[in-house]
Design a protein around this motif. Structure first.
Motif, short mmCIF file in Angstrom:
data_model
loop_
_atom_site.label_atom_id
_atom_site.label_comp_id
_atom_site.label_asym_id
_atom_site.label_seq_id
_atom_site.Cartn_x
_atom_site.Cartn_y
_atom_site.Cartn_z
N LEU A 117 0.81 -1.21 0.00
CA LEU A 117 0.00 0.00 0.00
C LEU A 117 0.85 1.27 0.00
CD1 LEU A 117 -2.72 -1.04 2.62
CD2 LEU A 117 -2.83 -1.21 0.13
N ALA A 118 2.09 1.14 0.48
CA ALA A 118 2.95 2.32 0.57
C ALA A 118 3.62 2.66 -0.75
CB ALA A 118 4.00 2.11 1.66
N VAL A 119 3.55 1.76 -1.73
CA VAL A 119 4.25 1.97 -3.01
C VAL A 119 3.22 2.30 -4.08
CG1 VAL A 119 5.81 0.95 -4.71
CG2 VAL A 119 6.08 0.40 -2.28
N GLU A 120 3.55 3.26 -4.91
CA GLU A 120 2.67 3.63 -6.01
C GLU A 120 2.75 2.58 -7.14
OE1 GLU A 120 0.56 6.00 -6.13
OE2 GLU A 120 1.12 6.89 -4.20
N PRO A 121 1.63 2.20 -7.73
CA PRO A 121 1.65 1.21 -8.82
C PRO A 121 2.42 1.67 -10.05
CG PRO A 121 -0.55 1.47 -7.93
CD PRO A 121 0.26 2.57 -7.35
N THR A 122 2.68 2.99 -10.16
CA THR A 122 3.41 3.47 -11.34
C THR A 122 4.84 2.97 -11.37
OG1 THR A 122 3.92 5.49 -10.09
CG2 THR A 122 1.98 5.53 -11.52
N ASP A 123 5.42 2.75 -10.20
CA ASP A 123 6.77 2.19 -10.13
C ASP A 123 6.63 0.67 -10.17
OD1 ASP A 123 9.40 1.55 -9.75
OD2 ASP A 123 9.70 2.90 -8.05
N ALA A 124 6.60 0.08 -11.37
CA ALA A 124 6.26 -1.34 -11.53
C ALA A 124 7.25 -2.25 -10.82
CB ALA A 124 6.19 -1.69 -13.01
N HIS A 125 8.55 -1.97 -10.96
CA HIS A 125 9.55 -2.86 -10.36
C HIS A 125 9.47 -2.83 -8.84
CE1 HIS A 125 13.27 -5.12 -10.03
NE2 HIS A 125 13.71 -4.20 -9.16
N LEU A 126 9.38 -1.64 -8.24
CA LEU A 126 9.30 -1.55 -6.79
C LEU A 126 7.97 -2.09 -6.28
CD1 LEU A 126 10.82 -0.60 -4.28
CD2 LEU A 126 9.72 1.64 -4.55
N TYR A 127 6.91 -1.87 -7.04
CA TYR A 127 5.59 -2.36 -6.63
C TYR A 127 5.57 -3.90 -6.60
CZ TYR A 127 0.51 -2.70 -6.44
OH TYR A 127 -0.78 -2.99 -6.06
N GLU A 128 6.20 -4.49 -7.61
CA GLU A 128 6.27 -5.97 -7.63
C GLU A 128 7.09 -6.49 -6.46
OE1 GLU A 128 8.56 -9.41 -10.18
OE2 GLU A 128 8.24 -7.44 -11.08
N TYR A 129 8.21 -5.84 -6.20
CA TYR A 129 9.07 -6.28 -5.10
C TYR A 129 8.37 -6.10 -3.76
CZ TYR A 129 13.11 -6.71 -2.05
OH TYR A 129 13.99 -7.10 -1.06
N ALA A 130 7.61 -5.00 -3.59
CA ALA A 130 6.88 -4.77 -2.34
C ALA A 130 5.82 -5.85 -2.13
CB ALA A 130 6.24 -3.38 -2.36
N HIS A 131 5.12 -6.21 -3.20
CA HIS A 131 4.14 -7.30 -3.08
C HIS A 131 4.81 -8.61 -2.69
CE1 HIS A 131 0.01 -6.18 -4.10
NE2 HIS A 131 0.53 -5.16 -4.80
N ALA A 132 5.95 -8.91 -3.29
CA ALA A 132 6.65 -10.16 -2.98
C ALA A 132 7.13 -10.17 -1.53
CB ALA A 132 7.82 -10.34 -3.93
N LEU A 133 7.75 -9.08 -1.10
CA LEU A 133 8.23 -9.01 0.28
C LEU A 133 7.07 -9.02 1.28
CD1 LEU A 133 10.67 -8.80 2.10
CD2 LEU A 133 10.61 -6.32 1.85
N GLY A 134 5.97 -8.37 0.91
CA GLY A 134 4.80 -8.41 1.79
C GLY A 134 4.25 -9.81 1.95
N GLY A 135 4.23 -10.57 0.84
CA GLY A 135 3.81 -11.97 0.95
C GLY A 135 4.75 -12.80 1.81
N GLY A 136 6.06 -12.53 1.71
CA GLY A 136 7.02 -13.24 2.55
C GLY A 136 6.85 -12.93 4.02
#
Length: 704
Positions: A117-136
């Motif tokens: 939620l803290a990352v903007e979807p426009t930054d695709a690479h960081l958004y993907e990494y945030a989702h992955a780390l959040g799942g971990g």
């Protein structure tokens, strides 16, 4: 889709670990971590209220922990005393244990939820990494919650030791090993779950697989320490039950418990990473399921124990109150008060065997259903076992034909070869295991739920459940052998030869087995009957295939072969009519008033509470003995259980009433005739001088 489900587990998902290299974008991941931290900081400055609430919640749980621990100790102290015990204290201890385990997992869960939620979807690479780390982080929170819950439950005065009375030494060992295990599993889970969510497979096959193998190695060490047969957490329980299958097969299941994670490590190293992940995930779910069922089983047993204890205390209180009321009604002086209720008598309340069987059956059934739901997705992948052929067997098919015959048709037998595969062997093994589980649990469950409602006595219920067990075993054996191609047509000659061998070589065992079946069907003896076999008197406690167990009056268990009850003479004191006649012979001195003797004996029988009014008691004057007038008091009692007690009380009553009525009980007398003697014999009166009571001589050692 079916083809993929059947083969996906048995295809390598990666190269062997020694051939795998780390991805080249390690610097990009490091930069992503820094950017993610910067983004979280900026988000914190923008939304201080939301973060403040989360921080206050976590601080509240941490600050509240000393009070929770003190409350947990107070609950245990109240549970240890029967009069202050309450089942709600156990529920409260369960909730306190969950609250003590909550801060760490809650922190990880909040971070995992807030990162995307803290990352903007426009930054695709960081958004993907945030989702992955959040799942971990979310996956690690679940692991940490389970481990923290059981570690807090293993406290010295916690839920398992203080409320469920589990072995404190084993719980201490478990708690100490969970401390280091959590520091390995939580980081490894974060890495494995994060790399699973990253699109780049190189991270998953390298760093994720390495973390997964480290976690399995830690679990192997934990299992080796915890389940060791002589030094583990279950060592005391195993050593107390040397006759159980768990102790006999201790090296088998201990080796399997260590070999399974080691095999997964080897498979993951070899490239079957996806396969090991799926298997490990379901194994973990199965372990958590078993632990959860153990907690539920312990909670139910704790409730039953508490209920029985409260009933026993209430009965003791009512008995004491009744005694006080009786004293007050008789206007007796207060004297000494009735003894206080002994609390130690209620510390250990045993649960009935039937209740334990019912609980175990229900828990086992629920566990089997849950295990099926956990593993059902992987069943298509096991279809490869159909292609592993082990040995052939011949199948005969009988077909009817009608062409070219005058009588309407003939039969034609065709034979073809089929193969027993690995799937058949596994299915037969599973059927055998299920048969054993059903044979051990279903008869008790039937007795608790259905058989008790039928018009049967205890012996009939035992016969029904025993025959049900035999039927389950027979059906299971037939189905298991039929699964591997061994039908009746294949073994009928072997069975015939085996029967002949039984008739000659094992005739005693076979005779006892058949006699056991006859005992169950004809029921000349039943569970609970009082019998006499030869010189053995006792109560029938068990009827097994080969022998029957009789417990005599000295609490000794005698194992008697079943054929003795069929071919020998057996006295069953309670088969059709439990009433028993008790004969008390009495000899009175010559010159006694026979009418007074008869009246006294009749009154004694009438006043005895165990003597029945119907049939009527009788007093008979049997004859003139050598030294006495011989009488018999013949009474009837409800069952043989009252025999010795009633005989004892009648003897005491007869002696007491005869003394009151001055009736002398005869004793043997002899006359001495002297044929010759040398010299004169002076006869005089001999007077016995009574000795003072204080000067009475004491018998020496070995004298009576």
């Amino acid at each position: 889709s079916r083809y993929v489900n059947q083969h996906v587990l048995w295809i390598r998902s990666a190269l062997p670990l020694h051939e795998t290299r780390l991805p080249s974008d390690t610097e990009a991941v490091a930069q992503s971590n820094l950017r993610l931290l910067w983004t979280l900081g900026a988000n914190l400055r923008q939304h201080p209220a939301g973060y403040g609430v989360a921080v206050l919640l976590l601080l509240g749980l941490v600050i509240w922990q000393p009070w929770l621990l003190r409350k947990l100790r107070q609950n245990q102290e109240r549970v240890s005393r029967p009069y202050s015990d309450n089942y709600l204290l156990t529920i409260q201890a369960l909730l306190i244990t969950a609250l003590l385990a909550l801060p760490g997992p809650l922190l990880l869960k909040l971070l995992g939820w807030h990162l995307p939620l803290a990352v903007e979807p426009t930054d695709a690479h960081l958004y993907e990494y945030a989702h992955a780390l959040g799942g971990g982080l979310a996956a690690a929170a679940q692991v940490l919650l389970g481990i923290s819950f059981f570690r807090n439950a293993c406290r010295p005065r916690g839920l398992l030791a203080g409320h469920f009375t589990w072995n404190p030494a084993g719980l201490r060992l478990t708690r100490n090993n969970l401390l280091w295990l959590v520091w390995v599993l939580v980081p490894a889970t974060i890495i494995v779950a994060t790399t699973e969510h990253i699109v780049d497979n190189d991270w998953r096959d390298s760093l994720g697989r390495l973390a997964f193998m480290v976690a399995l190695l830690a679990l192997t060490t934990f299992v080796a320490r915890l389940l060791h047969p002589t030094r583990g957490a279950l060592a005391a329980s195993l050593q107390r039950n040397h006759a159980g299958w768990a102790w006999r097969l201790r090296y088998v299941w201990y080796s399997l418990a260590i070999a399974i994670p080691l095999a997964l490590i080897a498979a993951a190293w070899g490239g079957y990473y996806y396969t090991t992940l799926q298997l490990a995930r379901r194994l973990t779910q199965s372990v958590w399921l078993v632990l959860g069922l153990l907690i539920i089983h312990a909670l139910l047993l704790r409730w039953l124990t508490y209920t029985q204890r409260r009933l026993a205390i209430e009965q003791a209180r009512k008995k004491r109150a009744t005694l006080l009321e009786a004293r007050a009604a008789e206007n007796e002086p207060a004297g000494e008060p009735p003894p206080p209720i002994d609390e130690s008598r209620f510390d250990i309340i045993s649960i009935g065997a039937q209740t334990r069987t019912l609980l175990r059956s229900l828990i086992t059934l629920a566990g089997l259903i849950a295990l099926w739901l956990i593993w059902v997705d992987l069943l298509p992948a096991l279809s490869f076992m159909d292609k592993v052929e082990l040995w052939p067997y011949t199948v005969e098919t009988v077909a009817a034909t009608t062409a070219g015959t005058e009588d309407g048709g003939t039969t034609q037998t065709t034979r073809h070869i089929e193969y027993i595969t690995l799937a058949h062997v596994v299915a037969a093994t599973v059927i055998t295991i299920f048969t054993i589980i059903l044979a051990r649990n279903i008869p008790g469950l039937l007795e608790m739920t259905i058989v008790q409602k039928l018009p049967m006595d205890a012996g009939g219920r035992f016969a029904f459940t025993t025959i049900a067990r035999y039927v389950i075993v027979a059906v299971g054996v037939i189905v298991a052998f039929g699964t591997i191609g061994i039908g009746w047509s294949k073994v009928q000659w072997l069975v015939a030869a085996f029967s002949v061998g039984l008739g000659f070589g094992l005739q005693e065992i076979f005779a006892n087995f058949v006699s056991g079946l006859m005992l169950l069907f004809e029921r000349p003896i039943r569970i609970g009957d009082t019998v006499t076999v030869g010189n053995v008197d006792g109560t029938v406690t068990r009827i097994r295939i080969r022998a029957t167990t009789i417990t005599d009056w000295d609490r000794k268990e005698l194992i008697i072969p079943n054929r003795e009850f069929i071919s020998g003479s057996v006295i069953n004191w309670s088969l059709s009519d439990p009433l028993l006649r008790l004969i008390v012979p009495v000899g009175v001195a010559y010159g006694s008033d026979t009418d007074l003797v008869e009246e006294t004996l009749a009154r004694v029988a009438q006043e005895e509470p165990n003597v029945l009014d119907d049939p009527e008691s009788r007093v008979l004057f049997l004859g003139f003995g050598a030294s006495s007038l011989d009488f018999e008091l013949r009474v009837y009692i409800p069952s043989v259980d009252y025999f010795l007690q009633t005989k004892h009380r009648l003897h005491k009553a007869i002696d007491r009433e005869f003394r009151k009525a001055s009736i002398e009980i005869a004793f043997p007398q002899q006359d001495l005739h002297i044929r010759s003697i040398d010299g004169a014999l002076k006869l005089g009166r001999l007077e016995r001088i009574p000795r003072p009571p204080g000067n009475r001589a004491q018998p020496g050692p070995g004298q009576q």
